[in-house]
Design a protein around this motif. Structure first.
Motif, PDB file in Angstrom:
ATOM      1  N   SER A 352      17.224 -30.839  24.715  1.00 42.54           N
ATOM      2  CA  SER A 352      16.090 -31.769  24.685  1.00 42.54           C
ATOM      3  C   SER A 352      16.356 -33.028  25.495  1.00 42.54           C
ATOM      4  CB  SER A 352      15.770 -32.155  23.231  1.00 42.54           C
ATOM      5  OG  SER A 352      16.903 -32.730  22.612  1.00 42.54           O
ATOM      6  N   SER A 353      17.625 -33.313  25.801  1.00 36.53           N
ATOM      7  CA  SER A 353      17.983 -34.455  26.642  1.00 36.53           C
ATOM      8  C   SER A 353      19.244 -34.102  27.404  1.00 36.53           C
ATOM      9  CB  SER A 353      18.199 -35.719  25.804  1.00 36.53           C
ATOM     10  OG  SER A 353      19.266 -35.544  24.894  1.00 36.53           O
ATOM     11  N   LEU A 354      19.503 -34.798  28.468  1.00 37.72           N
ATOM     12  CA  LEU A 354      20.613 -34.459  29.345  1.00 37.72           C
ATOM     13  C   LEU A 354      21.464 -35.688  29.626  1.00 37.72           C
ATOM     14  CD1 LEU A 354      22.127 -32.500  31.198  1.00 37.72           C
ATOM     15  CD2 LEU A 354      20.507 -33.091  33.021  1.00 37.72           C
ATOM     16  N   ASP A 355      22.774 -35.531  29.468  1.00 36.15           N
ATOM     17  CA  ASP A 355      23.750 -36.550  29.839  1.00 36.15           C
ATOM     18  C   ASP A 355      24.418 -36.070  31.121  1.00 36.15           C
ATOM     19  OD1 ASP A 355      26.164 -37.991  30.159  1.00 36.15           O
ATOM     20  OD2 ASP A 355      26.203 -38.487  28.020  1.00 36.15           O
ATOM     21  N   GLU A 356      24.147 -36.752  32.238  1.00 37.01           N
ATOM     22  CA  GLU A 356      24.657 -36.314  33.536  1.00 37.01           C
ATOM     23  C   GLU A 356      26.182 -36.282  33.562  1.00 37.01           C
ATOM     24  OE1 GLU A 356      23.133 -35.084  36.006  1.00 37.01           O
ATOM     25  OE2 GLU A 356      21.019 -35.520  35.596  1.00 37.01           O
ATOM     26  N   ASP A 357      26.829 -37.233  32.890  1.00 43.23           N
ATOM     27  CA  ASP A 357      28.298 -37.238  32.868  1.00 43.23           C
ATOM     28  C   ASP A 357      28.845 -35.991  32.187  1.00 43.23           C
ATOM     29  OD1 ASP A 357      28.425 -39.645  34.197  1.00 43.23           O
ATOM     30  OD2 ASP A 357      28.544 -40.848  32.369  1.00 43.23           O
ATOM     31  N   LEU A 358      28.185 -35.563  31.092  1.00 38.26           N
ATOM     32  CA  LEU A 358      28.630 -34.349  30.426  1.00 38.26           C
ATOM     33  C   LEU A 358      28.336 -33.113  31.273  1.00 38.26           C
ATOM     34  CD1 LEU A 358      27.707 -34.861  26.655  1.00 38.26           C
ATOM     35  CD2 LEU A 358      29.916 -35.117  27.779  1.00 38.26           C
ATOM     36  N   LEU A 359      27.192 -33.109  31.920  1.00 39.07           N
ATOM     37  CA  LEU A 359      26.858 -31.975  32.783  1.00 39.07           C
ATOM     38  C   LEU A 359      27.907 -31.817  33.886  1.00 39.07           C
ATOM     39  CD1 LEU A 359      24.827 -29.742  33.507  1.00 39.07           C
ATOM     40  CD2 LEU A 359      23.622 -31.433  34.925  1.00 39.07           C
ATOM     41  N   ALA A 360      28.412 -32.949  34.377  1.00 36.06           N
ATOM     42  CA  ALA A 360      29.416 -32.898  35.440  1.00 36.06           C
ATOM     43  C   ALA A 360      30.735 -32.301  34.959  1.00 36.06           C
ATOM     44  CB  ALA A 360      29.651 -34.304  35.994  1.00 36.06           C
ATOM     45  N   LEU A 361      30.968 -32.296  33.656  1.00 33.32           N
ATOM     46  CA  LEU A 361      32.208 -31.726  33.127  1.00 33.32           C
ATOM     47  C   LEU A 361      32.150 -30.210  33.010  1.00 33.32           C
ATOM     48  CD1 LEU A 361      33.033 -34.170  30.176  1.00 33.32           C
ATOM     49  CD2 LEU A 361      34.098 -34.106  32.442  1.00 33.32           C
ATOM     50  N   THR A 362      30.971 -29.620  33.031  1.00 28.52           N
ATOM     51  CA  THR A 362      30.848 -28.188  32.799  1.00 28.52           C
ATOM     52  C   THR A 362      31.377 -27.383  33.968  1.00 28.52           C
ATOM     53  OG1 THR A 362      28.600 -28.122  33.683  1.00 28.52           O
ATOM     54  CG2 THR A 362      28.841 -28.567  31.324  1.00 28.52           C
ATOM     55  N   GLY A 363      31.603 -26.105  33.712  1.00 26.72           N
ATOM     56  CA  GLY A 363      32.069 -25.223  34.766  1.00 26.72           C
ATOM     57  C   GLY A 363      33.508 -24.810  34.559  1.00 26.72           C
ATOM     58  N   PRO A 364      34.181 -24.360  35.653  1.00 37.62           N
ATOM     59  CA  PRO A 364      35.540 -23.829  35.517  1.00 37.62           C
ATOM     60  C   PRO A 364      36.600 -24.929  35.369  1.00 37.62           C
ATOM     61  CG  PRO A 364      34.835 -23.718  37.803  1.00 37.62           C
ATOM     62  CD  PRO A 364      33.645 -24.193  37.026  1.00 37.62           C
ATOM     63  N   TRP A 365      37.564 -24.654  34.512  1.00 33.32           N
ATOM     64  CA  TRP A 365      38.763 -25.483  34.345  1.00 33.32           C
ATOM     65  C   TRP A 365      39.943 -24.527  34.218  1.00 33.32           C
ATOM     66  CZ3 TRP A 365      39.001 -30.802  34.503  1.00 33.32           C
ATOM     67  CH2 TRP A 365      37.785 -31.484  34.438  1.00 33.32           C
ATOM     68  N   TYR A 366      41.140 -25.050  34.528  1.00 33.24           N
ATOM     69  CA  TYR A 366      42.316 -24.185  34.538  1.00 33.24           C
ATOM     70  C   TYR A 366      43.451 -24.808  33.732  1.00 33.24           C
ATOM     71  CZ  TYR A 366      39.793 -21.827  38.233  1.00 33.24           C
ATOM     72  OH  TYR A 366      38.830 -21.164  38.931  1.00 33.24           O
ATOM     73  N   TRP A 367      43.964 -24.014  32.815  1.00 28.07           N
ATOM     74  CA  TRP A 367      45.204 -24.373  32.131  1.00 28.07           C
ATOM     75  C   TRP A 367      46.304 -23.611  32.848  1.00 28.07           C
ATOM     76  CZ3 TRP A 367      47.901 -21.282  28.071  1.00 28.07           C
ATOM     77  CH2 TRP A 367      49.014 -21.970  27.578  1.00 28.07           C
ATOM     78  N   GLY A 368      47.017 -24.306  33.735  1.00 26.51           N
ATOM     79  CA  GLY A 368      47.914 -23.612  34.640  1.00 26.51           C
ATOM     80  C   GLY A 368      47.091 -22.716  35.541  1.00 26.51           C
ATOM     81  N   ALA A 369      47.371 -21.419  35.482  1.00 26.89           N
ATOM     82  CA  ALA A 369      46.609 -20.458  36.290  1.00 26.89           C
ATOM     83  C   ALA A 369      45.559 -19.714  35.471  1.00 26.89           C
ATOM     84  CB  ALA A 369      47.569 -19.453  36.926  1.00 26.89           C
ATOM     85  N   ALA A 370      45.418 -20.058  34.200  1.00 23.47           N
ATOM     86  CA  ALA A 370      44.475 -19.360  33.327  1.00 23.47           C
ATOM     87  C   ALA A 370      43.108 -20.016  33.413  1.00 23.47           C
ATOM     88  CB  ALA A 370      44.981 -19.373  31.883  1.00 23.47           C
ATOM     89  N   GLY A 371      42.114 -19.265  33.848  1.00 20.69           N
ATOM     90  CA  GLY A 371      40.775 -19.797  34.017  1.00 20.69           C
ATOM     91  C   GLY A 371      40.012 -19.943  32.717  1.00 20.69           C
ATOM     92  N   HIS A 372      39.278 -21.033  32.576  1.00 18.95           N
ATOM     93  CA  HIS A 372      38.432 -21.302  31.423  1.00 18.95           C
ATOM     94  C   HIS A 372      37.078 -21.803  31.898  1.00 18.95           C
ATOM     95  CE1 HIS A 372      42.362 -21.234  29.516  1.00 18.95           C
ATOM     96  NE2 HIS A 372      41.786 -21.252  28.320  1.00 18.95           N
ATOM     97  N   THR A 373      36.101 -21.728  31.015  1.00 12.03           N
ATOM     98  CA  THR A 373      34.800 -22.332  31.292  1.00 12.03           C
ATOM     99  C   THR A 373      34.498 -23.370  30.215  1.00 12.03           C
ATOM    100  OG1 THR A 373      33.648 -20.619  30.024  1.00 12.03           O
ATOM    101  CG2 THR A 373      33.892 -20.263  32.393  1.00 12.03           C
ATOM    102  N   LEU A 374      33.846 -24.436  30.631  1.00 14.28           N
ATOM    103  CA  LEU A 374      33.398 -25.465  29.696  1.00 14.28           C
ATOM    104  C   LEU A 374      31.882 -25.513  29.761  1.00 14.28           C
ATOM    105  CD1 LEU A 374      34.615 -27.671  27.789  1.00 14.28           C
ATOM    106  CD2 LEU A 374      34.103 -29.305  29.610  1.00 14.28           C
ATOM    107  N   ARG A 375      31.252 -25.310  28.603  1.00 12.22           N
ATOM    108  CA  ARG A 375      29.800 -25.294  28.534  1.00 12.22           C
ATOM    109  C   ARG A 375      29.313 -26.416  27.630  1.00 12.22           C
ATOM    110  NH1 ARG A 375      30.983 -19.736  28.989  1.00 12.22           N
ATOM    111  NH2 ARG A 375      29.755 -18.691  30.612  1.00 12.22           N
ATOM    112  N   LEU A 376      28.138 -26.938  27.943  1.00 10.62           N
ATOM    113  CA  LEU A 376      27.510 -27.994  27.157  1.00 10.62           C
ATOM    114  C   LEU A 376      26.446 -27.380  26.269  1.00 10.62           C
ATOM    115  CD1 LEU A 376      26.966 -30.987  26.501  1.00 10.62           C
ATOM    116  CD2 LEU A 376      25.479 -31.070  28.524  1.00 10.62           C
ATOM    117  N   LYS A 377      26.561 -27.622  24.948  1.00  9.97           N
ATOM    118  CA  LYS A 377      25.625 -27.099  23.969  1.00  9.97           C
ATOM    119  C   LYS A 377      24.812 -28.238  23.361  1.00  9.97           C
ATOM    120  CE  LYS A 377      27.252 -22.828  24.166  1.00  9.97           C
ATOM    121  NZ  LYS A 377      26.447 -21.648  24.550  1.00  9.97           N
TER     122      LYS A 377
END
Length: 459
Positions: A352-377
């Motif tokens: 219902s509302s959007l925080d641009e700073d949080l949106l910028a955090l979403t997407g792929p992140w890596y712990w070492g070489a292990a890929g992860h995704t961060l999603r905003l709920k």
């Protein structure tokens, strides 16, 4: 009486009625009453009886045995939430001089204090409580522990008698009066009582080799009452199931209830079928994880189970000492309802509302070489999940200081922080000291221990 309510499909209602009819007939129980709760509302009830043309209603009382323990556990959690005790406190800090000195409150709740399962003879369930007038009478004074404290689950009825006494000591009045005022009355459970009130079922033993019955005594168990004394109705237990599912701010929060259903002592092996939390039993039944409790006293059996994933709960009560496996019937009512009417997922809806700073955090992140995704709920919840699946997927709740707290799985209770560089840009995520970067071992990333200057190479 056959079945009531029309919020389930006719085929579902027929299947539920058939299940309890088989249970009453094959289990040879004088009567059996059951109900299904969906999303907090009673949507079906049914009953079968040995008397033609008559069966008890959902407002007839039955003795619920160890389901009483769930009520006592809620009272203890209320004391904890008020700051009157800590679950790690030894019992003697609040109730000195019992044979269980040294056992913690949490261990008593989880049946992991190592205490004996029962009182010294005579059998407390069929004898008057005046035979055990003092707390010291509930356990053998020279041998109250059968196992080392905290090592394993060993069911102890006297342990819950001690918890009832703990409630009385800290509240200054009988535990059942505290229960009525603080729990039952706010939830509208006016048919749940310490002693039976009309109309109530009589308890019977059914002969193992002949179709004849024997009335069971209706004993007052005295100090042992917190272990299994309460009487209730299917209608009241439906309200209790709804409360155990979602909580009620007048009684206990959903967060504290969630604590109660976490296994307190590790189950034996990955194929576990049962466990125990803080006053709640856990059951794996037909690929479902259920929580609730079973109950039995001479003349009565009961079961209440909840499937959080299905939004379903079921209750079954019967007035026979054995036979019919009433708790299993309750679990199967959940499976039947879910099979006939699987839960519909909530519709997807955009934020219902959007925080641009949080949106910028979403997407792929890596712990070492292990890929992860961060999603905003919704509600600023972040979900961090491995790209390849696994056990470290967690949701994080936003905190006022700008950090997030893990809600489940590997990172439950851990803190996620967004770490920024000197220019204000995001450097990395810190999750319980684990560093997540935008590139896998990138040379400019804040990787603990540094990165080989040569970077990624072909060998």
């Amino acid at each position: 009486m056959t079945d009531q309510y029309d919020e389930l499909l006719p085929t579902t209602r027929r299947a539920l009625l058939h299940r309890i009819a088989v249970a009453q007939a094959e289990g040879r129980t004088p009567s059996l009453v059951a109900a299904v709760v969906r999303d907090g509302r009673l949507v079906w009830s049914g009953a079968r009886s040995m008397i033609d043309g008559h069966a008890p209603t959902v407002d007839v009382q039955y003795r619920i045995g160890s389901l009483t323990k769930t009520f006592v556990a809620v009272l203890v959690l209320r004391l904890r939430d008020e700051g009157l005790l800590d679950l790690a406190d030894p019992l003697e800090r609040h109730l000195p001089g019992t044979p269980a000195d040294g056992a913690t409150v949490a261990q008593l709740l989880a049946h992991s204090a190592g205490l004996a399962s029962e009182t010294p003879a005579p059998w407390w369930e069929r004898t008057d409580g005046t035979l055990r007038p003092e707390l010291a009478d509930l356990l053998e004074g020279d041998n109250p522990r059968k196992h080392p404290a905290g090592r394993l689950h060993h069911y102890s009825n006297p342990g819950y008698a001690l918890l009832g006494a703990l409630v009385e000591r800290l509240r200054g009045e009988p535990w059942h009066e505290v229960l009525h005022r603080e729990v039952l009355a706010p939830l509208g459970m006016d048919r749940t009582t310490l002693l039976p009130e009309h109309p109530h079922a009589g308890g019977f033993a059914v002969h193992p080799w002949a179709d004849v019955m024997l009335p069971e005594p209706l004993t007052e168990t005295g100090l042992m009452a917190p272990a299994g004394q309460l009487w209730s109705t299917v209608a009241d237990l439906a309200r209790w199931a709804a409360f155990l599912t979602a909580g009620d701010p007048k009684v206990l929060t959903a967060e504290s209830l969630a604590e109660m259903r976490v296994p307190a002592v590790g189950p034996g092996g990955e194929n576990w079928s049962g466990g125990y939390g803080l006053g709640l039993q856990l059951l794996r039944h037909q690929d479902r994880v259920l929580y609730g409790h079973t109950g039995s006293m001479p003349g009565f059996t009961a079961g209440l189970w909840i499937s959080e994933a299905d939004g379903l709960a079921a209750i079954a009560v019967a007035n026979a000492t054995s036979g019919g496996d009433t708790p299993r019937v309750a679990a199967e009512l959940i499976s039947l309802t879910a099979q006939h009417e699987p839960r519909l997922p909530e519709p997807w809806r955009p934020l219902s509302s959007l925080d641009e700073d949080l949106l910028a955090l979403t997407g792929p992140w890596y712990w070492g070489a292990a890929g992860h995704t961060l999603r905003l709920k919704a509600d600023r919840v972040l979900e961090l999940a491995p790209l390849t699946g696994g056990t470290r997927s967690s949701r994080f709740r936003a905190e006022p200081d700008g950090s997030w707290t893990g809600l489940d799985h590997y990172y439950a209770g851990e803190t996620l922080r967004v770490v920024r560089a000197a220019d204000g840009s995001v450097s990395h995520l810190d999750v319980g000291s684990f560093v997540f970067t935008r590139r896998p071992y990138g040379p400019a990333e804040a990787v603990p221990g540094g990165v080989d200057p040569a970077g990624w190479q072909a060998f």
